[in-house]
Structure formats: structure tokens, C-alpha cells
Design an enzyme around this catalytic site. Structure first.
Site, PDB file in Angstrom:
ATOM      1  N   GLY A  96       6.795  29.029  17.260  1.00 36.95           N
ATOM      2  CA  GLY A  96       6.734  28.557  18.643  1.00 36.95           C
ATOM      3  C   GLY A  96       7.899  27.633  18.918  1.00 36.95           C
ATOM      4  O   GLY A  96       8.811  27.458  18.093  1.00 36.95           O
ATOM      5  N   ASP A 114       1.994  12.486  24.572  1.00 37.42           N
ATOM      6  CA  ASP A 114       2.225  13.909  24.850  1.00 37.42           C
ATOM      7  C   ASP A 114       1.086  14.769  24.302  1.00 37.42           C
ATOM      8  O   ASP A 114       1.308  15.822  23.712  1.00 37.42           O
ATOM      9  CB  ASP A 114       3.559  14.355  24.264  1.00 37.42           C
ATOM     10  CG  ASP A 114       4.047  15.677  24.877  1.00 37.42           C
ATOM     11  OD1 ASP A 114       3.552  16.036  25.968  1.00 37.42           O
ATOM     12  OD2 ASP A 114       4.901  16.342  24.271  1.00 37.42           O
TER      13      ASP A 114
END
Length: 692
Positions: free
Chosen positions: A454, A572
Site C-alpha cells: 500500500g 492521524d
């Protein structure tokens, strides 16, 4: 071969079944009746699954006293005792007598595979007079206990069949061994042949095989000591068996596919053999070749034999211990270990790791210590005395073991430590192993697109495999990334100090020329978003699994905000930064944007707003104001996405012009909370948990 004529769902007092009849569980999954194993013509009373091929028997009543013809009769008498009679009306087997007063007993086969005699009509455990689960044969089923009832001295253990045609007790047994700290051991007669290991809070470290579909627990108190597992998915079936050759195998099948599949063969490598390397030595099995190594400060007892790979005599201390100087001793940390045989250990459930260390150093005979439970940074204490036996090094599982060595050996060890990457952070040194770029390039096939897992704000992440088979997640800084060396240093400085099961583990880094790389433990199930928002994989997350994931993320966040010695705001949190291990347990990852709060600080401001829209709170997006509450807001979004299976940023409620958060709030105020639930979950969830 089994032939049936009539089927009953229970046996009442005074009733009986004959050879050819069966008792069938409520859902028709389990049958109790007479059968002949393999090529044998002898008859046995047994329990088997009806929905699987080949024929799978999981319990035998008269395994040591077979019937020689088809004339067997099973009766339930007025005392609640099951009696098995032969052609001459002689008793060849009967269940135990209960100490309870008996009133209208009935016998029932249950869908779990348990065969119970109940007192009256109640269905709770208090009404059980007798159950087959208390007397296992060669099979361990979900919800069956392997261990001891200490009040009655009842031992529940597995014993193999003599052969596939003969269920008489064979020579192999699998037991919970109570001496010292309890552990699971397989015996051949009186001899230990392999040791699965002691429970570490998550599993028995020495056990192999797939565990992602099951949950496990170990209970140790003044009344009981036992291991138990259960299935997360009710459409899946599992049986753990001990074969006549001593292999501990695991079989799975489902309601959709009735052919059972062997998912754990039970094959053993040399390091699985008990004490293969003798005392005070560690076994390592790499490239299909076993190797034994003495622990630091020890030397082979028989050097000539050791040099030709005959290791069973083990190792002895190079120097005799001087107890007067025991406080000058230290400890070496061995990672990813199967800890030594705990039968000569002592344990304490309330100590922390530092107290455990101090307890060991005070005792001249103490040779090693470890956490009793490795979850949430470790708790409890295990202490070993004298020799350390049956240790093994794994590439990526196991736990930390702290072995005592004299000061002279500690000095020698420090000279052998490889170079480390050091970062100054608040006057503290953070040390982290470095990887050569060539090693990581090899491991990832030169950062091949085939190995790409990813990509995030930092850059692409690749799967890597080292020569020893250890799997890695390699995060490489992209030249186009808005993040850089400061974010890398920030992540290293913070995460290297954090130790918790629900946080991803940082293994090392690489800084060579323009390359800036972080190396993490590999998470085989990748990130949470790949499951929750995938049309196929979302079906693998039942409510129980989703609830466990929600709870695991909460534990990780609580640790960051409150329980670690640092106070960290992640900044985050999102589903793509929650990684899932082989058991689908969550790990919080990506600390590049995290910030350290000092002392009593609870909030801060930044001129550069970072994070991901849809997860960051309004006060942070508009004013740069962030705090621990910012992470809690992000966590709330993640919880709603897990429960609903929908992305906050992509969801739209056309009737009310709401995003996922507004939609959830509307359903809450209208007391329609359950309408938020992902439709694939159906009615299998616990509504009180969903609403909470």
C-alpha cells in the site's frame, strides 16, 4: 459403518436405544449411536458429526471394552446413570454417579458435541449430572476444557487411539502439567516428547497452526486449571485430534463445505523435540536445519559431541556463580523465545517486570525471568532456578526472556552489539537497529511492485522476507512525499519507546544516501480498511470480531494517552492506519505525525494542519488546535465506520444531506441506532454492544 433405524432427540429415565438407533442433537449436527471404526467389526457407543466427510467420531464411551456384535443397548436408569449392556445383559460401561439428588433425569446430545445427563428439564450447567466433555478421548472440541478440576481432582486430557481401527487408549497423551507454572505437554507413555509451552496471555507459544478463526483462554485459580478455545464463526467447525502416531492435528470445515480440511498437520521439526539441545541451550531451526547454541556465559558440556551436532548433553556455566557478588550480575534479553520448561519455575500474578527482575537478582539460584502475561506491555512474573530446558528461538513469535549473566559476560556482549541509529529526544537516547539497504532491497525483490502492500503520506510500503524467513513491512520515503527526515525521526523517537500489543512494533530503520526507510513487523491481514470497506472481506468480520477490534484500538489509544511513560497524540488515526495481525487483532501504526506532550500538558497548536479529512475534528482543521480529544474524535469516526461498514468521507444521506456522523447522530436521537449496523452482520450481533 453406521446404520440407523430410529432417531430420538433425548433419552428419558427408563428409556433405551439399541444398535441401529441414534440420539440426534437439536440442529442435527451431532449424533450418538453405535459404530464400527475403520475395518473393525467391533461395535462402540460414540459421538460423531453428521455434516462432515469423512466420518468423524469425536468421543467413544466403551473404547477399552468393545461389543463383539450388534446387540448393544444404552439405558438411562433412575439414578441418572447411563448404562451400556451387551448381549448377556452385562454392564460393559457406565457413566459416573452424581452426588446430586436426582429427579427425572434425561440424556441429550448437544450441537457442541457434548453428551449430557440433566437433572429435570433445566438447561443450565447446574442441572448437569454428567457430561462427556469431562472425559475426553482423542479429540478436543470447542468449549471443551483441557485441564483439571482441582476440587474433585478430575483430570481432562487427550489420549490417542491405538490405531484407526481400534479406539483403545494408545501410548500418546496431551495434558496440562500442573507442576510449577502449568503448561501443555505431550507424553509418550511416561516420557515428555514435546511441550506446547505455557500460556502467555495470548496463546501457548510453542503451538503451531492457524488460530485466526478461534479465540482462546487459559484459566488458573484455586478451583480449576484449564485451556479452552471457541469458534468466532458459528458456520465453522473445528476439531483438534491426537493421532495414533502422536501428531496433534487440527481439522476445519464449514456449513457450506462438508469436506473437512487439515489445517495443522502436527508434523514436528527437531526443535519441537523436548530438550533437543539439552539444558541451557537454544534451538533454532532455519533452512530446514536445526542448530543449538549455548546461552551467554555457558559452554558445551561435551565439546567433542557438540562439534559433531550431538547436542543433547547441553551446556554448563563457564564460571561458578559467586553469590556475594550477585548484584553485579545482569540480564541479557532474548527475543521471540519459547520460554524454558516452567515445571521448575515459580510465578506471581501481581508483580510487574521490574519487580520480577529485582526478585530474581536477589536470589542466587535464579537464572532467568519473564512476564507471565505479555499483553499490554507485560504483567506478572515467572522465575526460573537452576537449569533452563527446552528453549527455542522463533523468527517472529514468542516472547522476551531475560537470562542472568555475570558482569564479565555483559561486557563481552556489549562489544558484540552491532551499530545502532541514535536520535536525541528530550535528553534521552533512543537506540534502534539499522538495516543495510542491500538487505532490504533483497528482501523486497528490489522494491518490486508485486510486493507492494500500500501507500500512505510517507510513501509506499512493501512486504519483505529475510533469508531466515522473517517477514517485514518496509516503509520507504517517497521523494514526492510531503514528509521527510523530521517525520522519520519523530516516528523512530516515539514508537521505539512504546511497548504494547495493540501498537505496531518498529524493528529498525535504514538511512543511506537519499533513502529513508522504516522497518516494521509484518501484519499479514494488512489494514482495517481493506476488510471493513471490501465487499467480500467485510463478511469475515462478524460482530464479535469487530467488537474485539474496537476494544483493541481503545486499549492502544489509552496506552498512548495515559498508561505509557510518554503522553502521545497520534494525530492521524484512521482505518488505514489500523493494521491487523494473523488473529485480526488491531495494531495502531504510522506515528510520523504524532506529538509528544510533556508533564501535565493536555493541548497544543500547530501552524501546519496534518492528518486526514474525515477523521480530524473541526477545531483542528480550522484552528490547528489539537489535544488527546482530537484522537478520541478520530477513534469515534473509526468506530462508526467499523459498525456501519461505510466510509465517513464517501457516505451521503440524500434525504437529510448528512455525512456518516450526522446520519449516526440522527439515528441516535430517533432511537433507531440499530439501523446504522452493517447489513452483512444480520441479527448475530449483541444489540447492547452496538448501541454502546
Amino acid at each position: 459403518m453406521v446404520t440407523t433405524s430410529t432417531s430420538l432427540d433425548s433419552l428419558a429415565m427408563g428409556q433405551s436405544i439399541r444398535d441401529g438407533d441414534t440420539l440426534v442433537s437439536a440442529s442435527g449436527i451431532i449424533e450418538v449411536g453405535f459404530f464400527s471404526p475403520g475395518n473393525s467389526t467391533r461395535r462402540y457407543l460414540g459421538i460423531w458429526y453428521t455434516n462432515v466427510s469423512p466420518f468423524t467420531v469425536v468421543w467413544v464411551a466403551n473404547r477399552n471394552t468393545p461389543l463383539e456384535n450388534n446387540s448393544g443397548v444404552l439405558k438411562l436408569n433412575e439414578k441418572g446413570i447411563l448404562v451400556l449392556l451387551n448381549a448377556t445383559n452385562s454392564t460393559i460401561w457406565k457413566s459416573n454417579i452424581s452426588s446430586k439428588a436426582v429427579n427425572n433425569p434425561t440424556a441429550h446430545p448437544l450441537d457442541s458435541g457434548n453428551f449430557v445427563v440433566r437433572n429435570g428439564q433445566g438447561n443450565n450447567d447446574d442441572n448437569i449430572l454428567w457430561q462427556s466433555f469431562d472425559y475426553p478421548g482423542d479429540a478436543l472440541l470447542p468449549m471443551m476444557k483441557l485441564g483439571w478440576n482441582l476440587e474433585t481432582d478430575l483430570a481432562r486430557y487427550l489420549s490417542c487411539w491405538k490405531s484407526v481401527d481400534d479406539p483403545v487408549e494408545g501410548e500418546y497423551t496431551q495434558k496440562i502439567y500442573l507442576r510449577g507454572y502449568p503448561q501443555t505437554i505431550e507424553f509418550q507413555g511416561p516420557h515428555i516428547i514435546t511441550r506446547a509451552g505455557s500460556w502467555n496471555g495470548l496463546s501457548n507459544v510453542g503451538k503451531t497452526g492457524p488460530i485466526h478463526e478461534i479465540s482462546q483462554k487459559f484459566v488458573l485459580n484455586e478451583k480449576e486449571v484449564y485451556y479452552e478455545y471457541w469458534l468466532r464463526d458459528r458456520s465453522v467447525f473445528c476439531v483438534h485430534t491426537l493421532t495414533p502416531s502422536g501428531k496433534a492435528q487440527t481439522w476445519f470445515w464449514t456449513t457450506q463445505s462438508s469436506n473437512r480440511q487439515l489445517v495443522s498437520t502436527g508434523d514436528k521439526d527437531p526443535c519441537d523435540q523436548y530438550a533437543f539441545c539439552g539444558a541451557n541451550a537454544i534451538c533454532n531451526y532455519e533452512g530446514n536445519i536445526p542448530n543449538c547454541e549455548c546461552i551467554r556465559g555457558y559452554a558445551p558440556k561435551s565439546p567433542d559431541q557438540w562439534n559433531i551436532s550431538l547436542w543433547s548433553n547441553g551446556c554448563l556455566p563457564r564460571n561458578k556463580s559467586n553469590c556475594k557478588n550477585s548484584y553485579t550480575d545482569g540480564f541479557l534479553t532474548y527475543t521471540n523465545m519459547k520460554i524454558p520448561d516452567t515445571s521448575s519455575s515459580t510465578y506471581n500474578t501481581t508483580m510487574n517486570l521490574e519487580e520480577c527482575k529485582n526478585s530474581c537478582i536477589k536470589n542466587c539460584s535464579c537464572t532467568a525471568y519473564a512476564s507471565l502475561d505479555i499483553r499490554d506491555g507485560g504483567s506478572g512474573c515467572l522465575l526460573w532456578f537452576n537449569n533452563l530446558v527446552d528453549m527455542r528461538k522463533f523468527s517472529q513469535r514468542g516472547q522476551d526472556l531475560y537470562i542472568r549473566v555475570p558482569a564479565s559476560e555483559l561486557g563481552a556482549t556489549r562489544k558484540l552489539i552491532s551499530k545502532h541509529y541514535k536520535i536525541k529526544q528530550k535528553k534521552e537516547d533512543v537506540e534502534l537497529p539499522t538495516f543495510n539497504l542491500s538487505v532490504l532491497a533483497n528482501a523486497t525483490e528490489n522494491f518490486s511492485i508485486r510486493n507492494k502492500l500500500g501507500e500512505g503520506g510517507f510513501g509506499p510500503v512493501y512486504k519483505g522476507t529475510l533469508i531466515d524467513g522473517q517477514e517485514l513491512a518496509v516503509k520507504r520515503l517517497s521523494k514526492k512525499s510531503g514528509q521527510g527526515l523530521e517525520e522519520l525521526k519523530n516516528e523512530v523517537a516515539l514508537i521505539a519507546k512504546l511497548q504494547l500489543h495493540n501498537l505496531v512494533k518498529l524493528l529498525g530503520c535504514c538511512i543511506e544516501g537519499e533513502e529513508k526507510i522504516l522497518v516494521y513487523e509484518y501484519m499479514p491481514n494488512k489494514s482495517l480498511d481493506k476488510f471493513v470497506f471490501d465487499e467480500t472481506k467485510r463478511y469475515l468480520l462478524d460482530w464479535h470480531t469487530r467488537f474485539d477490534i474496537i476494544s483493541g484500538i481503545a486499549r492502544g489509544l489509552l496506552y498512548l494517552h495515559q498508561d505509557s511513560r510518554l503522553r502521545i497524540v497520534h494525530r492521524d488515526l484512521k482505518t488505514s492506519n489500523i493494521l491487523l495481525d494473523a488473529n485480526l487483532d488491531p495494531r495502531i501504526s504510522d506515528f510520523g505525525l504524532a506529538r509528544l506532550f510533556l508533564g501535565d500538558q493536555v493541548e497544543a497548536n500547530t501552524n501546519r494542519v496534518a492528518g486526514t479529512y474525515g477523521y480530524i475534528p473541526p477545531e483542528y482543521a480550522t484552528r490547528g488546535h489539537f489535544s488527546m480529544k482530537s484522537d478520541v474524535f478520530s477513534y469515534g469516526v473509526i468506530v462508526l465506520e467499523i459498525a456501519s461498514g461505510k466510509k465517513n468521507r464517501e457516505f451521503s444521506d440524500p434525504e437529510n444531506n448528512n455525512n456518516l456522523l450526522g446520519h449516526s447522530w440522527r439515528l441516535w436521537t430517533e432511537e433507531k441506532t440499530m439501523e446504522l449496523l452493517d447489513e452483512v452482520l444480520g441479527k448475530q450481533c449483541v444489540s447492547s454492544e452496538v448501541i454502546r
